[in-house]
Scaffold this motif. Structure first.
Motif, PDB file in Angstrom:
ATOM      1  N   ASP A 384      96.383  39.722  36.669  1.00  0.00           N
ATOM      2  CA  ASP A 384      95.562  39.910  37.863  1.00  0.00           C
ATOM      3  C   ASP A 384      94.425  38.892  37.849  1.00  0.00           C
ATOM      4  O   ASP A 384      93.683  38.789  36.859  1.00  0.00           O
ATOM      5  CB  ASP A 384      94.997  41.329  37.917  1.00  0.00           C
ATOM      6  CG  ASP A 384      96.051  42.330  38.391  1.00  0.00           C
ATOM      7  OD1 ASP A 384      97.124  41.882  38.869  1.00  0.00           O
ATOM      8  OD2 ASP A 384      95.814  43.542  38.261  1.00  0.00           O
ATOM      9  N   VAL A 385      94.320  38.168  38.942  1.00  0.00           N
ATOM     10  CA  VAL A 385      93.293  37.129  39.033  1.00  0.00           C
ATOM     11  C   VAL A 385      92.303  37.548  40.117  1.00  0.00           C
ATOM     12  O   VAL A 385      92.659  37.641  41.290  1.00  0.00           O
ATOM     13  CB  VAL A 385      93.929  35.763  39.398  1.00  0.00           C
ATOM     14  CG1 VAL A 385      92.849  34.696  39.537  1.00  0.00           C
ATOM     15  CG2 VAL A 385      94.972  35.361  38.363  1.00  0.00           C
ATOM     16  N   THR A 386      91.073  37.809  39.696  1.00  0.00           N
ATOM     17  CA  THR A 386      90.033  38.166  40.670  1.00  0.00           C
ATOM     18  C   THR A 386      89.176  36.928  40.919  1.00  0.00           C
ATOM     19  O   THR A 386      88.772  36.243  39.974  1.00  0.00           O
ATOM     20  CB  THR A 386      89.172  39.328  40.145  1.00  0.00           C
ATOM     21  OG1 THR A 386      90.025  40.457  39.961  1.00  0.00           O
ATOM     22  CG2 THR A 386      88.056  39.690  41.125  1.00  0.00           C
ATOM     23  N   TYR A 387      88.954  36.654  42.179  1.00  0.00           N
ATOM     24  CA  TYR A 387      88.137  35.493  42.523  1.00  0.00           C
ATOM     25  C   TYR A 387      87.180  35.867  43.644  1.00  0.00           C
ATOM     26  O   TYR A 387      87.403  36.840  44.371  1.00  0.00           O
ATOM     27  CB  TYR A 387      89.024  34.303  42.924  1.00  0.00           C
ATOM     28  CG  TYR A 387      89.820  34.524  44.181  1.00  0.00           C
ATOM     29  CD1 TYR A 387      91.028  35.223  44.166  1.00  0.00           C
ATOM     30  CD2 TYR A 387      89.364  34.045  45.412  1.00  0.00           C
ATOM     31  CE1 TYR A 387      91.757  35.438  45.325  1.00  0.00           C
ATOM     32  CE2 TYR A 387      90.087  34.242  46.569  1.00  0.00           C
ATOM     33  CZ  TYR A 387      91.283  34.947  46.522  1.00  0.00           C
ATOM     34  OH  TYR A 387      92.001  35.160  47.668  1.00  0.00           O
ATOM     35  N   VAL A 388      86.113  35.097  43.734  1.00  0.00           N
ATOM     36  CA  VAL A 388      85.107  35.364  44.771  1.00  0.00           C
ATOM     37  C   VAL A 388      85.229  34.280  45.838  1.00  0.00           C
ATOM     38  O   VAL A 388      85.211  33.082  45.534  1.00  0.00           O
ATOM     39  CB  VAL A 388      83.682  35.385  44.166  1.00  0.00           C
ATOM     40  CG1 VAL A 388      82.636  35.559  45.266  1.00  0.00           C
ATOM     41  CG2 VAL A 388      83.568  36.503  43.145  1.00  0.00           C
ATOM     42  N   HIS A 389      85.399  34.735  47.061  1.00  0.00           N
ATOM     43  CA  HIS A 389      85.585  33.812  48.182  1.00  0.00           C
ATOM     44  C   HIS A 389      84.773  34.357  49.346  1.00  0.00           C
ATOM     45  O   HIS A 389      84.859  35.549  49.661  1.00  0.00           O
ATOM     46  CB  HIS A 389      87.082  33.777  48.540  1.00  0.00           C
ATOM     47  CG  HIS A 389      87.403  32.980  49.761  1.00  0.00           C
ATOM     48  ND1 HIS A 389      87.731  31.649  49.719  1.00  0.00           N
ATOM     49  CD2 HIS A 389      87.453  33.328  51.066  1.00  0.00           C
ATOM     50  CE1 HIS A 389      87.985  31.207  50.944  1.00  0.00           C
ATOM     51  NE2 HIS A 389      87.818  32.217  51.782  1.00  0.00           N
ATOM     52  N   ALA A 390      83.992  33.517  49.968  1.00  0.00           N
ATOM     53  CA  ALA A 390      83.145  33.946  51.084  1.00  0.00           C
ATOM     54  C   ALA A 390      82.307  35.165  50.699  1.00  0.00           C
ATOM     55  O   ALA A 390      82.136  36.085  51.495  1.00  0.00           O
ATOM     56  CB  ALA A 390      84.001  34.240  52.316  1.00  0.00           C
ATOM     57  N   GLY A 391      81.852  35.158  49.432  1.00  0.00           N
ATOM     58  CA  GLY A 391      80.963  36.229  48.979  1.00  0.00           C
ATOM     59  C   GLY A 391      81.667  37.520  48.606  1.00  0.00           C
ATOM     60  O   GLY A 391      81.018  38.468  48.168  1.00  0.00           O
ATOM     61  N   LYS A 392      82.990  37.565  48.743  1.00  0.00           N
ATOM     62  CA  LYS A 392      83.714  38.814  48.461  1.00  0.00           C
ATOM     63  C   LYS A 392      84.712  38.621  47.333  1.00  0.00           C
ATOM     64  O   LYS A 392      85.372  37.582  47.253  1.00  0.00           O
ATOM     65  CB  LYS A 392      84.516  39.232  49.713  1.00  0.00           C
ATOM     66  CG  LYS A 392      83.736  40.205  50.607  1.00  0.00           C
ATOM     67  CD  LYS A 392      84.445  40.500  51.888  1.00  0.00           C
ATOM     68  CE  LYS A 392      85.817  41.128  51.772  1.00  0.00           C
ATOM     69  NZ  LYS A 392      86.368  41.435  53.108  1.00  0.00           N
ATOM     70  N   ALA A 393      84.825  39.656  46.484  1.00  0.00           N
ATOM     71  CA  ALA A 393      85.830  39.576  45.419  1.00  0.00           C
ATOM     72  C   ALA A 393      87.188  39.960  45.985  1.00  0.00           C
ATOM     73  O   ALA A 393      87.300  40.878  46.794  1.00  0.00           O
ATOM     74  CB  ALA A 393      85.451  40.523  44.288  1.00  0.00           C
ATOM     75  N   ARG A 394      88.216  39.241  45.570  1.00  0.00           N
ATOM     76  CA  ARG A 394      89.594  39.536  45.966  1.00  0.00           C
ATOM     77  C   ARG A 394      90.449  39.399  44.724  1.00  0.00           C
ATOM     78  O   ARG A 394      90.077  38.677  43.788  1.00  0.00           O
ATOM     79  CB  ARG A 394      90.100  38.526  47.000  1.00  0.00           C
ATOM     80  CG  ARG A 394      89.388  38.630  48.316  1.00  0.00           C
ATOM     81  CD  ARG A 394      89.497  37.336  49.097  1.00  0.00           C
ATOM     82  NE  ARG A 394      88.667  37.457  50.287  1.00  0.00           N
ATOM     83  CZ  ARG A 394      89.053  38.028  51.419  1.00  0.00           C
ATOM     84  NH1 ARG A 394      90.280  38.503  51.545  1.00  0.00           N
ATOM     85  NH2 ARG A 394      88.244  38.115  52.438  1.00  0.00           N
ATOM     86  N   THR A 395      91.590  40.033  44.734  1.00  0.00           N
ATOM     87  CA  THR A 395      92.459  39.959  43.557  1.00  0.00           C
ATOM     88  C   THR A 395      93.874  39.610  43.998  1.00  0.00           C
ATOM     89  O   THR A 395      94.354  40.117  45.024  1.00  0.00           O
ATOM     90  CB  THR A 395      92.453  41.304  42.802  1.00  0.00           C
ATOM     91  OG1 THR A 395      91.100  41.605  42.434  1.00  0.00           O
ATOM     92  CG2 THR A 395      93.289  41.236  41.539  1.00  0.00           C
ATOM     93  N   VAL A 396      94.503  38.715  43.250  1.00  0.00           N
ATOM     94  CA  VAL A 396      95.923  38.425  43.479  1.00  0.00           C
ATOM     95  C   VAL A 396      96.664  38.718  42.177  1.00  0.00           C
ATOM     96  O   VAL A 396      96.093  38.599  41.091  1.00  0.00           O
ATOM     97  CB  VAL A 396      96.176  36.951  43.891  1.00  0.00           C
ATOM     98  CG1 VAL A 396      95.645  36.678  45.282  1.00  0.00           C
ATOM     99  CG2 VAL A 396      95.570  35.983  42.894  1.00  0.00           C
TER     100      VAL A 396
END
Ligand SMILES: Cc1cc2nc3c(=O)[nH]c(=O)nc-3n(C[C@H](O)[C@H](O)[C@H](O)COP(=O)(O)OP(=O)(O)OC[C@H]3O[C@@H](n4cnc5c(N)ncnc54)[C@H](O)[C@@H]3O)c2cc1C
Length: 614
Positions: A384-396
């Motif tokens: 699971d890769v969590t990244y921050v984009h446009a101020g929000k955390a998302r996970t793929v």
């Protein structure tokens, strides 16, 4: 019509960058809720000016992570076969190598910058309705004959034919114009600021006599170049190699060539843009690989050189440096992003950033996205890769993951690594430096002063130089001194009281704290110093400045004096650090402990083999 850029414009440009970073710049690009990742059609980062390189907005999330901030996993709405963290040449190469083996794979590349390429950064300037292209980071395919077969094959595969640079790069232009290398002596060391041209091209007596050095120092400089002396008599070649490997160049010049302190000071910062340390940390033997023994004194007769760097000219350069390599990789991965089919037509082709991350595409390059957590799922069957984009955390969720970012960042992102591996990764302290591009309406002052390159003995910028004379495709180099040109200036933080990686940590902090106005001040001051003799006036003769700030610049490479000896390859910290960890493998140039394109590509090839076989 040409627009004169005023000082106010420069400052405003910087304020926009800083202000935007505080407000989370991505909201401006994506809107408050980034429901789609596709970039707008007018998104074009190469045209941005001000502070580029690791621009504001690219580094804050990762620094917050290092300082202890954590993000819970975000919404999980995407699955991939491979997620690659880092969209530099290594990450893009990894996507390429993986897709060669798995053509239908779903691949996501994440990068924290607003542009892909990492250090392979393109800067553009508009002048008189024409686009001038410059390199903001990695500049050349240096000594391609030394590249690994896998890297060369990949470059050829994406359309790079290095032999063509023999036609495209004008190796004679500056020589034919009689342009020489100059030294700008500093006030603090030499009592006066003075520019002396003709280093290496005029008789040494004549050159030395014009310098503001004492007569003893002048005589020493002449002797160092003209006395054909072996300064280590009685030693075999092997003994000389051993001695020169354990001595700094500064010590060698002081203790064996017996040069005056003023001459030692003249060379102290000579290699700052290459080793990023003073000459008291560079082994004397390394000088032979750097200058062929010709432009730096004392070694020519002591250890006559045999082959190596210098045999091949330094000409394998696109106008945007190796940003062209990154762009050609992107063309190969997402053909619709870059029109055309040859290395020549790629130079002026406009990249369509809206094609990088399209809904439904198998291969997606997602910019402005900082990975903050990469962990195996509980059953170890995915990552699971969590990244921050446009101020929000998302996970793929990914079947496999390749970390093609910075070694020293990986322990913070992959918390499950062993202590030993974390220490191996943390060993790589990247070297900070900046490449500043200064647009001038013409380079007449250089031609009138008959200079092409100025080395400043002790100033903020270590050097200013004319652009590399390369023309290919529709792009034409500014061959006449009356044409506009992006000058190249390099600044490397220098500390005379700290050595080793500590100075790079301090330099990194210093770079991030240095405002654009400081870079601008030194550009103006040093160009005036060097060129005012030919009527140059920074207030009217500079039309734009772009500072490419690389707080995490060159990969650490183990060639300095204090590097310990390792008993075996497997004891080397970077070898320990790059071992595969479950479904995660490690690419990037740090993994090869070498700041070059070859390392970036070869390490990605290894990492791809690992994830394919695991
Ligand atoms: C100023 C400069 C000049 C150079 N000149 C040359 C040259 O002339 N020739 C040469 O061969 N080499 C040169 N190099 C070396 C260059 O670093 C390598 O050749 C190569 O481009 C490195 O590629 P990379 O992909 O390994 O690393 P990078 O280019 O650093 O790419 C890694 C990417 O990962 C991103 N990243 C880091 N952390 C995260 C995260 N948490 N989430 C998402 N993304 C992340 C980084 O921001 C970066 O964009 C130069 C380097 C610098 C800085």
């Amino acid at each position: 019509m040409k627009r004169k850029i005023t000082r106010r414009d420069f400052l405003n440009g910087t304020q926009v960058a800083i202000g935007a970073s505080l407000l989370s710049p991505w909201t401006e690009v994506f809107g408050a809720d980034a429901s789609t990742f596709t970039l707008p059609p007018d998104y074009y980062p190469p045209a941005k000016a001000g502070l580029r390189g690791s621009h504001d907005g690219s580094w804050e999330t990762m620094h917050a992570r290092v300082a202890g901030t954590s993000w819970p996993a975000g919404p999980m709405d995407e699955k991939y076969d491979l997620v690659i963290v880092g969209g530099g040449i290594s990450g893009l190469s990894a996507a390429h190598f993986y897709r060669e083996e798995r053509p239908s794979a779903r691949i996501l590349v994440l990068d924290n910058h607003d542009d892909f390429g990492g250090h392979a950064k393109r800067n553009e300037f508009q002048v008189n309705g024409k686009t001038r292209i410059a390199y903001g980071g990695t500049e050349s395919i240096d000594t391609p004959s030394g590249y690994s077969a896998v890297s060369m094959a990949m470059l050829e595969d994406i359309g790079v034919d290095v032999q063509k640079f023999y036609d495209y790069f004008d190796q004679d232009l500056y020589d034919d114009m009689g342009l020489s290398y100059a030294i700008a002596f500093d006030q603090q060391t030499y009592g006066t600021r003075k520019l002396v041209a003709g280093y290496g091209s005029r008789p040494w007596q004549e050159f030395a006599a014009e310098t503001p050095m004492s007569s003893k120092a002048q005589a020493d400089l002449v002797r160092a170049f003209t006395d054909e002396r072996d300064y280590l008599p009685g030693l075999s070649r092997a003994e000389k190699v051993a001695k020169l490997s354990s001595l700094s160049y500064r010590s060698y010049l002081r203790d064996y060539v017996k040069l005056d302190e003023q001459v030692l000071e003249m060379y102290q910062r000579w290699g700052m843009s290459y080793w990023c340390v003073g000459m008291d940390e560079v082994p004397a033997i390394d000088i032979l690989g750097y200058s062929d023994g010709g432009t730096m004194p004392g070694l020519g007769q002591t250890l006559p050189r045999k082959g190596g760097r210098g045999v091949e000219p330094y000409i394998f350069h696109f106008p945007d440096g190796n940003a062209s390599v990154a762009r050609l990789l992107v063309r190969r991965l997402i053909p619709e992003a870059l029109p055309g089919s040859t290395m020549e037509d790629s130079v002026t082709a406009r990249l369509d950033y809206s094609a990088l991350d399209r809904e439904g595409a198998k291969l997606r390059i997602r910019l402005n996205s900082t990975a903050v957590n990469v962990t195996h799922t509980a059953d170890s069957k995915a990552v699971d890769v969590t990244y921050v984009h446009a101020g929000k955390a998302r996970t793929v969720r990914a079947a496999k993951c390749i970390m093609a970012c910075y070694n020293s960042a990986i322990p913070y992102i992959c918390p499950d690594l062993s202590e030993k591996q974390r220490a191996g990764l943390a060993y790589n302290v990247k070297v900070p430096l900046t490449y500043t591009k200064v647009m001038v309406p013409n380079w007449r002052a250089f031609a009138d002063l008959a200079i092409r390159f100025v080395y400043f003995t002790n100033d903020f910028y270590k050097q200013v130089e004319l652009d590399y004379p390369v023309s290919l495709g529709d792009y034409e180099f500014a061959a006449s001194p009356d044409e506009p040109m992006a000058l190249h200036m390099c600044h490397v933080p220098y500390f005379d009281d700290i050595q080793g990686p500590e100075q790079w940590r301090a330099g990194r902090r210093q770079l991030l704290e240095t405002p654009f106005s400081t870079f601008e001040h030194h550009v103006r001051d040093q160009l005036d110093q060097a060129l005012s003799g030919a009527g140059f006036d920074a207030d009217k003769d500079i039309t734009a400045i772009t500072v490419n700030r690389w707080a995490h610049g060159y990969a650490y490479s183990p060639d300095l004096l204090w590097e310990p000896e390792y008993e075996s390859e497997t004891d080397k910290p970077w070898v320990i650090g790059r071992q595969p960890f479950g479904r995660i493998s490690i690419a990037n140039s740090d993994a090869g402990a070498a700041a070059n394109t070859d390392s970036a590509i070869a390490q990605s090839y290894r990492a791809v083999r690992e994830v394919l076989s695991s």
